[in-house]
Write an enzyme that holds these catalytic residues in place. Structure first.
Site, PDB file in Angstrom:
ATOM      1  CE  LYS A 127     -16.342   2.761  -3.854  1.00 15.58           C
ATOM      2  NZ  LYS A 127     -15.818   2.964  -5.460  1.00 15.58           N
ATOM      3  CD  GLU A 134      -0.791   5.148 -10.156  1.00 15.67           C
ATOM      4  OE1 GLU A 134      -2.152   5.563 -10.317  1.00 15.67           O
ATOM      5  OE2 GLU A 134      -0.178   4.797  -9.257  1.00 15.67           O
ATOM      6  NE  ARG A 155       0.101   8.647  -7.863  1.00  9.99           N
ATOM      7  CZ  ARG A 155      -0.766   8.021  -6.869  1.00  9.99           C
ATOM      8  NH1 ARG A 155      -1.678   7.587  -6.965  1.00  9.99           N
ATOM      9  NH2 ARG A 155      -0.372   8.274  -5.565  1.00  9.99           N
TER      10      ARG A 155
END
Length: 645
Positions: A279, A364, A392
């Protein structure tokens, strides 16, 4: 200078380049991504890490005929730039501009919309099977991050895909060692072992020694580099799912990526390529702090992000401080987040109460049922979750929490419109889908201190509760250190109209809409109630206002259909009370990205819009239209934004 990049308006032009030119293209593309995001704001670290991978994919595969699904869209900016949207990047995440995520209506190269993670393998599997059923020879490629791989949906899709021996599906795991927050869980440890395990390192060294004395073999295996590396790794989890595992390989090395992808095209059945990227690659500040540079606003790349102290607290900060305060008082309090430590304001809580902090990854559904298990044992779980992500875990919310009436507190951040992230991240539906669930208590905070007191109130309840609050800063109300439970299901009057009979309007405002409603009421001389509770609704207050005013107006930063206004109308109908009602809220369409204040104004949910809607609906024909039909006759007239009783 972006001389080479400026000649690329579609991937077909990349495929005409010499391989020796691709490194230069990568350098120009990375510089463009950095400059572009610095001007508009957006996701930076993840996109700097996918430059070479994006180029390699479009170079090897025949896009858009071959499908690429990016999961999640945080890593798709290089893809957008190379697929004809370079000049439009100046409009990124702005009203009427480019979406910050892949969007099928935006480009034929965006094969599938992805803004909630872990959906790519399922979608690509569907595309791959469709191509087979239609007799088409095309590849479907899912590019999924290591954070997204923590979600059960990814493994459900792999379990399904692995039964097809001839499936033209390629899953590319973009392993950058984190999603938004640092990585968590057993899968992360497993991937780390694949990359750094002693077996792999020793085998790689041993084969290198053999190849050094066998140049012809070296030349051959370099062409098969990806597959050769796969041979060195012990039997993997992914192979057990029926995939041919290859990797890990360097995701920034085009000399490895391109031949490996070419080789994958020649293999039959589902393939799994593990690439390792970094990243923030190529921008030292983002490499050093990828979390800070995950989704920055506008900044000067030469100086980096300058952290300026906020004038007002955000609701997220209010929640984080409250959670630490109650955890200090009660050791039963537990904090849970599905991979949103920073976004949900849990950094300090993790530092102070590490044994009571749980980041469960992008999962979730698991987060909610895990909280239920804690509650069964007498603990007090607090699930910090965005409104859009509660969707979700709806089944778990109903069956595992509400049905058993378990005391789980849902701190629902980003309730309402969220601005630049657009429709996929807007918290438009939580009021409607929460209030219909038995045993649920639902509150909406109108300011920072009320948010703190509501959270405390929720923690005292014996069943499931939800406190919703918007993204960003509140109106600037100071929070009181002392916490006191609010009367359950009771609103409060914030302004009383002094208008004569026939012109009295009462505004029933919920949460973030209290402030603009008060401003609108000043121009109209209307009453304003801060309703506070969506469920249980303060029916006594609603009935009283209906009987002492000539019309009611409900205002909420949530969908009108099935929302808080609907709850008020249901209550009036049940009580047989006749009163005109105007419902104001989010319309029945998805609202794209843009400046939050502008979006609210476009929906008529700023003070001017609220006042204008009331004038148009009621005050233009004040006395004539405000009178209720005489009982027992009941007339219901439905329009897009109002219901008249």
């Amino acid at each position: 200078m972006s001389e080479l990049l400026n000649t690329i308006n579609e991937p077909a032009q990349i495929r005409k380049l010499r391989r020796s030119e691709l490194e230069r293209l990568a350098n120009e593309l990375r510089a463009f991504v950095l400059d572009s995001v610095a001007r508009t704001g957006g996701h930076l670290s993840s996109n700097l890490g996918t430059v070479e991978l994006t180029i390699a994919l479009h170079y090897v595969f025949n896009t858009p005929y071959d499908r690429i699904v990016w999961d999640v869209g945080h890593q798709s900016y290089p893809h957008k730039i190379l697929t004809g949207r370079r000049e439009a990047m100046s409009t990124l995440r702005q009203l009427n501009g480019l979406s910050g995520f892949p969007c099928r209506t935006e480009s034929e190269y965006d094969a599938f919309g992805t803004a909630h993670s872990s959906t790519s393998i399922s979608a690509a599997l569907g595309m791959a099977r469709a191509s087979q059923l239609k007799g088409e020879k095309r590849f479907s490629i899912a590019v999924i991050g290591d954070g997204a791989m923590t979600a059960g949906m990814a493994f459900e899709a792999m379990n399904n895909a692995g039964i097809y021996d001839d499936l033209p599906l390629i899953v590319i795991l973009n392993d950058n060692e984190m999603s938004i927050s640092p990585p968590v869980g057993a899968l992360n440890r497993y991937l780390a072992r694949l990359i750094s395990g002693r077996f792999y390192a020793a085998a790689k060294k041993g084969v290198g020694q053999i190849l050094s004395i066998a140049p012809p073999v070296l030349k051959f295996l370099r062409r098969m580099e990806g597959h050769a590396k796969g041979i060195l790794v012990p039997a993997t989890l992914f192979e057990e799912f029926g995939f041919n595992y290859i990797g890990p390989i360097d995701g920034h090395d085009l000399k490895s990526l391109i031949p490996t992808l070419h080789n994958l095209k020649e293999l039959k059945g589902p393939q799994f390529l593990h690439v390792v990227t970094k990243k923030g690659q190529g921008y030292s500040l983002a490499e050093a702090d990828p979390v800070l540079y995950h989704g920055p606003g506008k900044f000067n790349p030469a100086e980096g992000i300058q952290c300026v102290p906020a004038v007002r607290k955000t609701y997220t900060q209010v929640f984080g401080e409250w959670l630490c305060d109650v955890a200090e008082q009660d050791e039963r309090v537990i904090g849970i987040t599905p991979a949103m430590r920073e976004g949900s304001g849990l950094i300090e809580f993790e530092q102070r109460f590490p044994n009571r902090y749980y980041d469960v990854g992008i999962a979730e559904q698991h987060a909610v049922t895990f909280a239920g298990g804690l509650a069964v044992e007498g603990l007090k779980p607090v699930v910090a979750i965005y409104s859009t992500f509660v969707q979700r875990a709806y089944d778990q919310l109903i069956h595992d929490i509400a049905l058993q009436n378990l005391p789980v507190l849902f701190a629902i951040d980003r309730a309402g419109l969220v601005g630049a992230d657009g429709a996929t991240h807007a918290g438009a539906y939580d009021i409607a889908f929460l209030r219909c669930i038995p045993n649920m208590t639902v509150m909406a905070a109108s300011d920072e201190n009320e948010c703190r007191q509501m959270l405390y109130t929720a923690l005292q309840q014996s069943g499931p509760t939800a406190v919703r609050y918007p993204r960003g800063a509140g109106p600037g109300v100071a929070t009181q250190k002392q916490m006191k439970a609010l009367p359950l299901g009771k609103g409060e009057m914030r302004r009383k109209s002094t208008q004569p009979a026939g012109q009295r309007i009462a505004i029933l405002a919920f949460g973030s809409m209290v402030a603009p409603s008060l401003a609108a009421a000043e121009t109209l001389n209307a009453s304003v109630a801060n309703m506070r509770f969506i469920k249980p609704l303060d029916e006594a207050l609603v009935h009283q206002l209906a009987q002492t005013h000539d019309a009611l107006v409900t205002v909420e930063e949530g969908c009108v259909m099935g929302g808080a206004g609907s709850a008020c109308i249901e209550s009036l109908l049940a009580a047989g009370i006749h009163c005109p009602v105007l419902q104001l809220g989010l319309p029945d369409n998805f609202i794209a990205q843009g400046d939050p204040a502008r979006l609210l104004a476009n929906c008529g949910l700023d003070s001017a819009g609220i006042a204008q809607a009331i004038r148009q609906r009621f005050l233009a024909h004040a006395t004539e239209n405000l009178g209720a039909p005489s009982a027992p006759e009941l007339i219901i007239e439905k329009t897009q934004e109002s219901i008249v009783l």
